[in-house]
Design a protein around this motif. Sequence first.
Motif, mmCIF file in Angstrom:
data_model
loop_
_atom_site.group_PDB
_atom_site.id
_atom_site.type_symbol
_atom_site.label_atom_id
_atom_site.label_comp_id
_atom_site.label_asym_id
_atom_site.label_seq_id
_atom_site.Cartn_x
_atom_site.Cartn_y
_atom_site.Cartn_z
ATOM 1 N N LEU A 8 0.817 -1.212 0.000
ATOM 2 C CA LEU A 8 0.000 0.000 0.000
ATOM 3 C C LEU A 8 0.849 1.259 0.000
ATOM 4 C CD1 LEU A 8 -2.756 -0.984 2.583
ATOM 5 C CD2 LEU A 8 -2.862 -1.072 0.087
ATOM 6 N N SER A 9 1.958 1.223 0.749
ATOM 7 C CA SER A 9 2.791 2.414 0.859
ATOM 8 C C SER A 9 4.170 2.039 1.383
ATOM 9 C CB SER A 9 2.131 3.415 1.805
ATOM 10 O OG SER A 9 2.873 4.604 1.851
ATOM 11 N N THR A 10 5.171 2.791 0.944
ATOM 12 C CA THR A 10 6.545 2.607 1.405
ATOM 13 C C THR A 10 7.162 3.971 1.624
ATOM 14 O OG1 THR A 10 6.767 0.552 0.160
ATOM 15 C CG2 THR A 10 8.794 1.613 0.825
ATOM 16 N N VAL A 11 7.924 4.093 2.711
ATOM 17 C CA VAL A 11 8.605 5.348 3.002
ATOM 18 C C VAL A 11 9.976 5.021 3.599
ATOM 19 C CG1 VAL A 11 7.622 5.612 5.327
ATOM 20 C CG2 VAL A 11 8.386 7.620 4.079
ATOM 21 N N THR A 12 10.968 5.860 3.296
ATOM 22 C CA THR A 12 12.300 5.717 3.867
ATOM 23 C C THR A 12 12.454 6.753 4.977
ATOM 24 O OG1 THR A 12 13.174 4.959 1.757
ATOM 25 C CG2 THR A 12 14.771 5.757 3.363
ATOM 26 N N VAL A 13 12.888 6.277 6.149
ATOM 27 C CA VAL A 13 13.032 7.138 7.326
ATOM 28 C C VAL A 13 14.418 6.934 7.934
ATOM 29 C CG1 VAL A 13 10.562 7.135 7.840
ATOM 30 C CG2 VAL A 13 12.024 5.397 8.842
ATOM 31 N N GLU A 14 14.782 7.809 8.851
ATOM 32 C CA GLU A 14 16.020 7.642 9.592
ATOM 33 C C GLU A 14 15.888 6.415 10.498
ATOM 34 O OE1 GLU A 14 18.921 9.435 9.477
ATOM 35 O OE2 GLU A 14 18.031 10.520 7.794
ATOM 36 N N HIS A 15 16.911 5.596 10.521
ATOM 37 C CA HIS A 15 16.879 4.402 11.364
ATOM 38 C C HIS A 15 16.967 4.793 12.832
ATOM 39 C CE1 HIS A 15 18.620 0.953 13.533
ATOM 40 N NE2 HIS A 15 17.760 0.279 12.776
ATOM 41 N N SER A 16 16.210 4.098 13.650
ATOM 42 C CA SER A 16 16.222 4.277 15.096
ATOM 43 C C SER A 16 16.117 2.897 15.733
ATOM 44 C CB SER A 16 15.039 5.140 15.523
ATOM 45 O OG SER A 16 14.874 5.090 16.915
ATOM 46 N N ASP A 17 16.743 2.723 16.868
ATOM 47 C CA ASP A 17 16.719 1.428 17.542
ATOM 48 C C ASP A 17 15.315 1.012 17.968
ATOM 49 O OD1 ASP A 17 19.434 1.115 17.236
ATOM 50 O OD2 ASP A 17 19.907 1.896 19.226
ATOM 51 N N ASP A 18 14.399 1.948 18.135
ATOM 52 C CA ASP A 18 13.055 1.637 18.610
ATOM 53 C C ASP A 18 12.011 1.493 17.501
ATOM 54 O OD1 ASP A 18 13.792 1.495 21.252
ATOM 55 O OD2 ASP A 18 13.326 3.597 21.662
ATOM 56 N N LEU A 19 12.393 1.642 16.256
ATOM 57 C CA LEU A 19 11.420 1.520 15.166
ATOM 58 C C LEU A 19 10.733 0.160 15.156
ATOM 59 C CD1 LEU A 19 13.094 3.245 12.091
ATOM 60 C CD2 LEU A 19 11.029 3.945 13.282
ATOM 61 N N TYR A 20 11.468 -0.888 15.476
ATOM 62 C CA TYR A 20 10.874 -2.226 15.449
ATOM 63 C C TYR A 20 9.709 -2.335 16.438
ATOM 64 C CZ TYR A 20 12.881 -3.657 19.910
ATOM 65 O OH TYR A 20 13.172 -3.761 21.240
ATOM 66 N N LEU A 41 16.436 -2.421 6.639
ATOM 67 C CA LEU A 41 17.500 -1.437 6.452
ATOM 68 C C LEU A 41 17.653 -1.135 4.971
ATOM 69 C CD1 LEU A 41 20.308 -2.567 8.914
ATOM 70 C CD2 LEU A 41 18.794 -0.601 9.119
ATOM 71 N N GLU A 42 17.884 0.113 4.649
ATOM 72 C CA GLU A 42 18.147 0.527 3.271
ATOM 73 C C GLU A 42 19.449 -0.117 2.807
ATOM 74 O OE1 GLU A 42 17.726 2.036 -0.266
ATOM 75 O OE2 GLU A 42 16.265 2.673 1.221
ATOM 76 N N LYS A 46 22.899 2.431 5.467
ATOM 77 C CA LYS A 46 22.463 1.660 6.637
ATOM 78 C C LYS A 46 21.859 2.523 7.746
ATOM 79 C CE LYS A 46 23.743 -2.233 4.948
ATOM 80 N NZ LYS A 46 22.779 -3.140 4.418
ATOM 81 N N GLU A 47 21.991 3.853 7.654
ATOM 82 C CA GLU A 47 21.366 4.728 8.658
ATOM 83 C C GLU A 47 19.901 5.026 8.311
ATOM 84 O OE1 GLU A 47 23.041 7.398 5.519
ATOM 85 O OE2 GLU A 47 23.862 5.726 6.639
ATOM 86 N N LYS A 48 19.441 4.486 7.193
ATOM 87 C CA LYS A 48 18.053 4.651 6.756
ATOM 88 C C LYS A 48 17.314 3.327 6.865
ATOM 89 C CE LYS A 48 18.512 8.859 4.924
ATOM 90 N NZ LYS A 48 17.721 10.002 5.234
ATOM 91 N N ALA A 49 16.020 3.413 7.096
ATOM 92 C CA ALA A 49 15.166 2.221 7.160
ATOM 93 C C ALA A 49 13.975 2.404 6.229
ATOM 94 C CB ALA A 49 14.695 1.987 8.588
#
Length: 56
Positions: A8-20, A41-42, A46-49
């Motif tokens: 439905l949708s995809t977005v790239t964001v800054e990686h954070s340890d709590d995203l999961y 991970l992108e 690797k700093e992007k998710a």
Amino acid sequence: MESKIEVLSTVTVEHSDDLYKIVDLLNRTLKRDNFMFGLALEQEAKEKAVFTIYRT
């Protein structure tokens, strides 16, 4: 019986340890409404998710 998964949708964001934790909460809460959420991970940065919303 064939199961079809629709993106439905995809977005790239800054990686954070709590995203999961957010993805886990969404999957547990909205599973019965036929939604599924993914996080990866992108490949190039690797700093992007990549956060993806699916309909199952």
